[in-house]
Design an enzyme around this catalytic site. Structure first.
Site, mmCIF file in Angstrom:
data_model
loop_
_atom_site.group_PDB
_atom_site.id
_atom_site.type_symbol
_atom_site.label_atom_id
_atom_site.label_comp_id
_atom_site.label_asym_id
_atom_site.label_seq_id
_atom_site.Cartn_x
_atom_site.Cartn_y
_atom_site.Cartn_z
ATOM 1 N N LYS A 180 -7.812 -1.269 12.176
ATOM 2 C CA LYS A 180 -6.387 -1.567 11.979
ATOM 3 C C LYS A 180 -5.668 -1.085 13.226
ATOM 4 O O LYS A 180 -5.656 0.122 13.497
ATOM 5 C CB LYS A 180 -5.848 -0.797 10.771
ATOM 6 C CG LYS A 180 -6.408 -1.221 9.413
ATOM 7 C CD LYS A 180 -6.023 -0.190 8.352
ATOM 8 C CE LYS A 180 -6.295 -0.674 6.943
ATOM 9 N NZ LYS A 180 -6.179 0.436 5.954
ATOM 10 N N GLU A 221 -0.843 -6.445 -2.230
ATOM 11 C CA GLU A 221 -1.476 -7.476 -1.410
ATOM 12 C C GLU A 221 -1.757 -8.744 -2.215
ATOM 13 O O GLU A 221 -2.564 -9.577 -1.822
ATOM 14 C CB GLU A 221 -2.770 -6.939 -0.798
ATOM 15 C CG GLU A 221 -2.530 -5.748 0.107
ATOM 16 C CD GLU A 221 -3.780 -5.263 0.829
ATOM 17 O OE1 GLU A 221 -4.827 -5.911 0.745
ATOM 18 O OE2 GLU A 221 -3.675 -4.221 1.478
HETATM 19 P P1 PGA Z 1 -2.975 0.340 3.448
HETATM 20 O O1 PGA Z 1 -4.255 -0.091 2.619
HETATM 21 O O2 PGA Z 1 -2.609 -0.727 4.371
HETATM 22 O O3 PGA Z 1 -1.981 0.621 2.367
HETATM 23 O O4 PGA Z 1 -3.389 1.608 4.181
HETATM 24 C C1 PGA Z 1 -5.264 -0.922 3.075
HETATM 25 C C2 PGA Z 1 -6.588 -0.265 2.957
HETATM 26 O O5 PGA Z 1 -6.699 0.876 2.461
HETATM 27 O O6 PGA Z 1 -7.579 -0.854 3.393
HETATM 28 ZN ZN ZN Z 2 -8.962 1.070 2.849
#
Ligand code: PGA
Ligand code: ZN
Length: 416
Positions: A341, A211
């Site tokens: 998410k 990221e």
């Molecule tokens: P991921 O990580 O998108 O790889 O699941 C993001 C997070 O753990 O917040």
């Molecule tokens: Zn996380």
């Protein structure tokens, strides 16, 4: 919400690549009258066990099994024939139909990636046809007044987003500024001072993680938190006043045989809670995400109590944006903040339900990107439209992250 019907004329899909160069899916939706829009979906690497299923081809000879051609084909051969020509009175009606067509609770038939692409492309096309912004459309779905979130920006990375050189996954900086514009300006200062600090300390430029966070060879998690505070100070800002911190422990990923293998130590659940309490007492943290293993239900209420008055207890892998898990966590006071998410659950309406449940419980909400992202920017509209307390997008490098920050700037300027 408008009561008029929205008729889908055409749906199609394309396999595109995400920020890790892995395939993902983009959906194109045309409504009656010719208005057309598209949306693409992200993908996680440090995933929770209860996430809705992301459909991958599994053919080892193509993208090491990660291809999305089956998802494209499900969209074009199954969903398109079923939905083209159909009219929907709301986003909920379309999402309900998508769930019905899939027919499984974890979206393992057609794939959560396939369903979310349609759900979002329909949302964007409908917003266009109604001549309203995407964030206004989102805010109407949830019935909340839009509000700018506070940024949480990835500064240092370890765990599954880097080379697992330290156990914890992310240390984030959280500016305390009046606007997104000012927040980004102070984040830039801290990011640069952290990068300079890494050059001095390790004698080389730090590599960046998935990221965009800096990922040097720290010795342990405490050192990462200390270094984040130093970077804030070197940038001329006061930790705990102008800039806070947040940490994503992502502890399920270093939990082995009932122990937390944290930076070379082997900790029990109780010891882990004690450690996290020490971190929250010593550092200006606004939240600790996934401090415990995602199935350690019996320990989470104790963690939440131990962090009470210090910082938020935030559930990501623990909750997986799953309404059933959120209800259970609310009932047992297992945490007090939801990391949201959409692709963990599969449709916009189910994400809205998760958000509603969290709000009803008085929780805070963090709208989050994934470590594998595309240049699509719907996440910024979602965070603003759903009045999230925080948005978690990653670092301020890499265009798939900047697409979201830049969209927030655009939204902010439209309200000037
Ligand atoms: P991921 O990580 O998108 O790889 O699941 C993001 C997070 O753990 O917040
Ligand atoms: Zn996380």
């Amino acid at each position: 919400m408008a009561t008029e019907l929205t008729r889908i004329e055409k749906l199609s899909a394309l396999e595109i690549l995400d920020s890790r160069g892995r395939p993902t899916i983009k959906c194109f939706c045309t409504l009656e009258g010719g208005i057309s829009a598209s949306a693409s979906v992200p993908s996680g690497a440090s995933t929770g066990g209860s996430e809705a299923m992301e459909l991958r081809d599994g053919n080892p000879n193509r993208f090491r099994g990660l291809g999305c051609l089956n998802a494209v084909s499900n969209l074009q051969q199954v969903l398109a024939p079923a939905l083209e020509g159909e009219s929907f009175s709301s986003q909920a009606a379309l999402d309900h139909r998508l769930q019905e067509l899939d027919g499984t609770s974890d979206k393992s038939n057609l794939g959560a990636n396939t369903l979310l692409a349609v759900s979002l492309a329909f949302a964007r096309a409908t917003a266009c046809s109604r001549k309203i912004s995407l964030h206004q459309y989102f805010s109407e779905i949830l019935g909340v007044k839009p509000r700018m979130p506070r940024l949480t920006v990835n500064l240092f990375s370890g765990g599954k987003h880097a080379g697992e050189q330290v156990s914890i996954q992310d240390v984030l900086i959280v500016p305390n500024a009046e606007s997104i514009k000012d927040s980004l300006a102070s984040v830039y200062e801290v990011y640069q001072s952290a990068a300079d600090g890494m050059l001095e300390r390790f004698g080389m430029r730090a590599l960046t993680a998935d990221e965009g966070g800096l990922a040097p060879s720290f010795e342990n998690s405490i050192q990462v938190l200390e270094e984040a505070c130093s970077a804030i100070e070197r940038a001329g800002l006061k930790p705990g006043q102008e800039m806070h911190l947040a940490v994503d422990v992502a502890s399920s990923h270093f939990y082995k045989e009932s122990k937390y293998e944290l930076d070379g130590e082997s900790l029990t659940g109780q010891e882990m809670i004690q450690t996290l309490n020490e971190w929250a007492s010593r550092f200006p943290l606004v939240s600790i995400e996934d401090g415990l293993h995602e199935e350690a239900w019996e320990f989470w209420p104790e963690l939440t109590q131990a962090l009470d008055n210090l910082c938020l207890t935030l559930g990501d892998d623990f909750l997986c944006t799953n309404p059933g898990r959120i209800r259970r966590a609310v009932k047992s006071s297992a945490c007090n903040a939801l990391l949201l998410k959409l692709n963990q659950v599969g449709t916009l309406s189910e994400g809205a339900e998760a958000c509603r449940l969290a709000r009803e419980a008085g929780w805070k909400v963090v709208v989050s990107a994934r470590s594998g992202e595309t240049e699509d920017d719907w996440l910024a509209d979602l965070a603003f439209g759903w009045a999230a307390d925080y948005i978690k997008v990653g670092s301020i490098t890499q265009s798939e992250r900047l697409a979201k920050y830049n969209r927030l700037l655009e939204i902010e300027s439209s309200y000037d």
